[in-house]
Design a protein around this motif. Structure first.
Motif, mmCIF file in Angstrom:
data_model
loop_
_atom_site.group_PDB
_atom_site.id
_atom_site.type_symbol
_atom_site.label_atom_id
_atom_site.label_comp_id
_atom_site.label_asym_id
_atom_site.label_seq_id
_atom_site.Cartn_x
_atom_site.Cartn_y
_atom_site.Cartn_z
ATOM 1 N N GLY A 109 8.162 12.256 -3.652
ATOM 2 C CA GLY A 109 8.914 11.614 -2.312
ATOM 3 C C GLY A 109 8.442 12.088 -1.054
ATOM 4 N N ALA A 110 7.515 12.595 -1.192
ATOM 5 C CA ALA A 110 7.075 12.068 0.689
ATOM 6 C C ALA A 110 6.200 11.249 0.447
ATOM 7 C CB ALA A 110 6.006 13.489 -0.194
ATOM 8 N N GLY A 111 5.825 10.960 2.142
ATOM 9 C CA GLY A 111 5.163 9.596 2.144
ATOM 10 C C GLY A 111 5.825 8.648 2.958
ATOM 11 N N GLN A 112 7.236 8.497 2.849
ATOM 12 C CA GLN A 112 7.545 7.738 2.110
ATOM 13 C C GLN A 112 7.955 6.906 3.516
ATOM 14 O OE1 GLN A 112 9.276 6.227 -0.956
ATOM 15 N NE2 GLN A 112 7.904 7.509 -1.622
ATOM 16 N N ASP A 113 7.769 8.206 4.527
ATOM 17 C CA ASP A 113 8.633 7.742 5.906
ATOM 18 C C ASP A 113 7.038 7.073 6.130
ATOM 19 O OD1 ASP A 113 10.110 8.487 8.974
ATOM 20 O OD2 ASP A 113 8.736 8.944 8.529
ATOM 21 N N GLU A 164 0.982 -1.342 0.004
ATOM 22 C CA GLU A 164 -0.331 0.247 -0.012
ATOM 23 C C GLU A 164 0.939 0.615 -0.036
ATOM 24 O OE1 GLU A 164 -1.570 0.739 3.465
ATOM 25 O OE2 GLU A 164 -3.314 2.041 2.718
ATOM 26 N N GLY A 165 1.854 1.688 0.844
ATOM 27 C CA GLY A 165 2.597 2.710 0.316
ATOM 28 C C GLY A 165 2.825 2.722 -0.184
ATOM 29 N N ASP A 212 -2.313 16.997 -0.778
ATOM 30 C CA ASP A 212 -1.381 17.515 -0.446
ATOM 31 C C ASP A 212 0.298 17.387 -1.024
ATOM 32 O OD1 ASP A 212 -2.848 19.851 -1.635
ATOM 33 O OD2 ASP A 212 -2.566 21.514 -0.298
ATOM 34 N N LEU A 213 0.511 16.245 0.669
ATOM 35 C CA LEU A 213 0.815 15.478 1.099
ATOM 36 C C LEU A 213 1.785 14.663 -0.104
ATOM 37 C CD1 LEU A 213 3.272 15.248 3.243
ATOM 38 C CD2 LEU A 213 1.696 13.026 3.958
ATOM 39 N N PHE A 214 0.839 13.945 -0.751
ATOM 40 C CA PHE A 214 1.269 12.294 -1.605
ATOM 41 C C PHE A 214 0.940 12.791 -3.198
ATOM 42 C CE2 PHE A 214 -1.385 10.305 2.044
ATOM 43 C CZ PHE A 214 -0.256 9.880 2.898
#
Lengths: 666, 228
Positions: free
Chosen positions: B189-193, A143-144, B183-185
């Protein structure tokens, strides 16, 4: 294994003779050193007080532990590559336990549950790596945003990329030491969880129900992915689940075959309009003669302000003055449905109004043996008819104002009850503090009758946890104790709790395991993600600490016979969300388990209980025709006993078990 | 001071501004660093955070999201905290109690995450995030946040009127949070953490669910007055 509950029992107390201390110490040694110990203190039906789960010392691998009516068989740390990575769900095949991880999956050999060994550590990052097996195939959820088709660990930086995997990975695990990626099915929202449906009438295929809760990806990355509302785009990826058909001969041809909109028109849903408090409030308001409106199938009390306002308008409309009359009230009562219909009509999708129910499910538990599934879907719990695997149909829906987020479902073995869990706070927050309400982040138990779900009670981990422990209801499975509904459930850092929900209105904890927090100064995510019964043991996937294996210890709640009967149910493979029906093979343990239950509940006269025990013991000492004849005679006697017994149904179950045993004795 | 919505900034400019904030250069966009309230950062935690960020590097957009959501949540706490004293109905009080409980915990998570990564930890200010722009202090309202005027309006309402206003404003507030997640997604490169992804996805589903619930509640309180 250090066990705080035992330690507390042996703590010096005033006026305890040295002799008694010594016997306690011996009891302690016996209990901790001998796997077959049945210390008399363990036969208690009174929960330890004070609760030994309170105040446990913190530590990642050296936290203090408390156990009650369970034995720890092993605690195994993650393998090197997986240390520090979040462990997730479990699936089982043969002697292997497959443990998902945000970095891939590990395969453990649990032939000796006291010392599981690592078979495979397969690095292939994807959250949450929910796992299922069928024959030689392993399915893994991705999902990620950082999951890659090539299983690389570098993530995917671009918002649009052909390298990203969000959906289902399929592996051939014929050689389980070397899993081979044989297919991938990409989905618009990825796969947060999935459930495997084995259709008894379709030997050529298996089906995967995919629930994705992350945002819809760009149509530039995966064609036709639309995040528009369905009234703007009938092809919207919202408000649906995905069904993947996997041809067993050609898993590489697995593909989405339908995207059922099981939430459509969820405007007549919650027949159970809320928790007991909500229902009581509505009943009281009705008794007071207040105005009740029906909002999308859910009854609500029209607040006094709006009611007065509407009544005043009616008085003015008839050019009257003063207080509204009974006739005005009657007029309003008649007009209310129209007023509401107009309001809802004005606020349909496309406007700013309410959307027609949830946009997705978190998890779906499929129970093909009874043709039903339980869908835990945002603000609703759904009952689905799955007899046609590609066209699941909603047959009932419930909501509950105490539930934040419907997370997962478990049926009892008969399919007459369903338990939903509420993952309030998403699993990363401490929701079991003494100050957190007992109805929030709990399980809700329903009975199922005439295709309708009827709320009975809540169950929440009874021991308060610290603010440093993420804790909420999470994944669990039934334990095949015959004749009862017993379940083991993971509560993250709240540990694992075994409870009996045979009496749906009064669930009761009967065993537990807990550790102190990982860190005493801050919340560090960890704890049991899932705790499942598989072929005689309880296996728990610990997010940070690895793999824990337990066995049930006999107690006043569960006898050794009941445990032995539970252990007689053996599966080749096991996926909790593809719930299998338990069938108990004929055995003396099974018959004695029912006898123990009748003794516990006074369901049969004490004299008959001991006579039946005697008959079973005698029969077991014989063999062949002699045994068969003795058992047949006993079964006939039990048929007669059932007529006058306090628990006639259980006596008939026992008679059936004895008769089956007789048939197996020839 | 006139609040402004950073949503209106072109994305590139925003990224540049947030990138500048992590180096805390004078005259750039700067959040006011505060001692961490919710979580302490042990050296082990910082080491773990560093190890994580080697694998899944966090970006300026992640930092911006985690910082901005703190004041966004703080305002929800303020609004929901008024329910008992402002005569809210039992149903709205239950909703508010859950919002207070849930978002307080999430603020602690976000503060800890920022502190572990040696990022400025914004104070949980319900009236917006303080920052320096061109040497002048601005208060920035994240999407959906109530203006000072709207907050005052809510604070003065009582009973049924409070319920109606609260639900209307909290729906607006929640929709803003959903747009922050979007906006984040939508940032490279965002939201990989893992923590950011889990928190943002959680906010997405929780608040979507809560909006649906609040809309049902709002309809029940509508007949008294005109549609807001």
């Amino acid at each position: 294994m250090a066990s705080v509950s035992h330690v507390r029992r042996s703590a010096p107390r005033p006026k305890v003779s040295p002799r008694r201390s010594l016997s306690l110490l011996l009891g302690l040694l016996a209990a901790s050193g001998c796997a077959h110990s049945t210390a008399t203190s363990a036969m208690s039906t009174v929960a330890p007080n004070p609760d030994p789960r309170v105040g446990l010392r913190a530590g990642k691998f050296d936290a203090a532990e408390a156990t009650w009516n369970l034995r720890v068989l092993s605690e195994t740390r993650p393998s090197e590559k997986f240390l520090g990575i979040t462990n997730s769900d479990l699936s089982f095949t043969g002697h292997y336990a497959i443990q998902g991880s945000y970095d891939g999956f590990q395969v453990w050999v649990s032939t000796n549950p006291g010392q599981p060994t690592l078979k495979t550590a397969f690095v292939c990052p994807a959250s949450q790596s929910d796992v299922s097996v069928y024959r030689n195939l392993l399915f893994v959820s991705g999902e990620g945003l950082g999951g890659r088709l090539d299983c690389g660990t570098e993530g995917v930086q671009d918002t649009v990329s052909k390298e990203r995997l969000r959906g289902i990975r399929i592996f051939d695990i014929s050689d389980i030491a070397n899993p081979k990626n044989v297919g991938n099915v990409q989905t618009c929202r990825g796969s947060h969880t999935h459930s495997l449906l084995v259709d008894p009438r379709d030997p050529e295929n298996v089906y995967v129900y995919v629930s994705g809760s992350a945002p819809v990806r760009s149509p530039n990355e995966l064609a036709d992915c639309s995040r528009a509302m369905p009234d703007q785009d009938p092809n919207s990826a919202l408000f649906r689940i995905e069904v993947i058909k996997v041809p067993l001969a050609h898993p590489e041809q697995a593909a989405i075959v339908s995207s059922p909109r099981i939430f459509n028109d969820l405007v007549a849903p919650p027949r159970h309009g809320g928790g007991p408090a909500d229902l009581a409030e509505i009943a009281a308001a009705k008794a007071r003669g207040e105005f009740i409106i029906n909002m999308m199938g859910q009854e609500m009390v029209l607040p006094k302000g709006p009611a007065d306002h509407l009544l005043d308008s009616l008085v003015k409309a008839r050019n009257g003055t003063g207080a509204p009359t009974a006739a005005d009230s009657a007029t309003l009562r008649e007009a209310l449905p129209g007023i509401i219909a107009k309001l809802i009509g004005d606020r349909q999708p496309g406007g700013s109004g309410p959307k027609p129910g949830p946009t997705q499910c978190h998890d779906i538990t499929l129970y093909p043996a009874i043709g039903l599934a339980g869908g835990a879907c945002e603000g609703y719990g759904l009952l689905l008819d799955i007899r046609d695997p590609t066209h699941p149909a909603r047959i009932d829906a419930v909501s509950d104002s105490n539930f934040s987020y419907w997370h997962s479902a478990t049926f009892n073995n008969d399919g007459t009850k369903i338990l939903f869990s509420d993952e309030w706070g998403g699993g990363g927050q401490p929701k079991c503090r003494a100050s957190d309400p007992r109805e929030w982040g709990a399980d809700a138990i329903f009975t199922i009758a005439d295709d309708r779900m009827h709320f009975q009670s809540y169950y929440k981990l009874p021991a308060p946890q610290t603010p440093q422990e993420n804790c909420v209801a999470h994944n669990g499975s039934l334990i095949p104790i015959p004749g009862r509904d017993v379940m083991v459930q993971a509560w993250y850092q709240g540990g694992i709790s075994v409870f009996d929900w045979t009496d749906a209105a009064h669930p009761k904890e009967i065993a537990f395991f807990d550790r102190g927090p990982i860190d005493s100064t801050r919340m560090v995510g960890g704890g049991s993600w899932s705790a499942y019964w598989y072929n005689g043991v309880i296996v728990s996937s610990e997010i940070a600490r690895g793999l824990d294996i337990f066995e049930l210890a006999p107690s006043g709640f569960i006898s050794q016979n009941e445990i032995d009967a539970a252990k007689s149910v053996v599966f080749d493979q096991f996926n909790t969300q593809g719930q299998p029906r338990f069938v108990w093979p004929a055995s003396f343990s099974l018959a004695r388990a029912y006898v123990d239950q009748l003794a516990r509940s006074n369901g049969l006269a004490a004299g008959r209980i001991s006579a039946v025990r005697g008959s079973l013991n005698s029969a077991e000492k014989t063999s062949g025709a002699a045994r068969r004849d003795a058992l047949t005679q006993l079964a006939t006697q039990l048929d007669g006993d059932a007529r006058g017994a306090a628990d006639a149904a259980k006596v008939r179950l026992l008679a059936g078990a004895v008769r089956d045993l007789a048939a197996a004795s020839s | 001071m006139r609040p402004w919505h950073i949503r209106r900034l072109p994305a590139a400019m925003l990224a540049a501004a947030v990138a500048a904030c992590s180096s805390a250069s004078h005259g750039g966009l700067q959040t006011s660093p505060q001692p961490v309230g919710g979580g302490r950062s042990s050296s082990a935690a910082i080491a773990q955070a560093r190890a994580d960020s080697v694998r899944n590097p966090y970006t300026a957009a992640d930092v911006y999201f985690m910082s901005g959501m703190i004041s966004h949540h703080a305002q929800a706490l303020l609004m929901a905290g008024w329910a008992p004293s402002h005569g809210a109905s039992a149903a709205v009080q239950t909703l508010c109690a859950r919002i207070v409980n849930g978002q307080k915990d999430e603020i602690a998570t976000m503060q800890t995450w920022l502190a572990d990564r040696r990022q400025p930890v914004p104070e949980a200010r319900p009236t917006g995030m303080k920052m320096m722009m061109g040497g002048v202090e601005h208060t920035m309202l994240m999407p959906g946040m109530l203006t000072a005027g709207q907050l005052e309006q809510l604070d003065q309402a009582r009973g049924t009127e409070f319920d109606r206003l609260f639900l209307t404003f909290m729906i607006q507030h929640h929709r803003g949070a959903l747009s922050m997640v979007k906006d984040l997604f939508a940032s490279n490169g965002a939201g990989q953490d893992e923590v950011v992804f889990k928190l943002a996805s959680g906010i997405n589903v929780d608040q979507e669910t809560e909006i649906a619930r609040m809309e049902r509640m709002l309809i029940a309180s509508l007949p008294a007055s005109s549609t807001p």
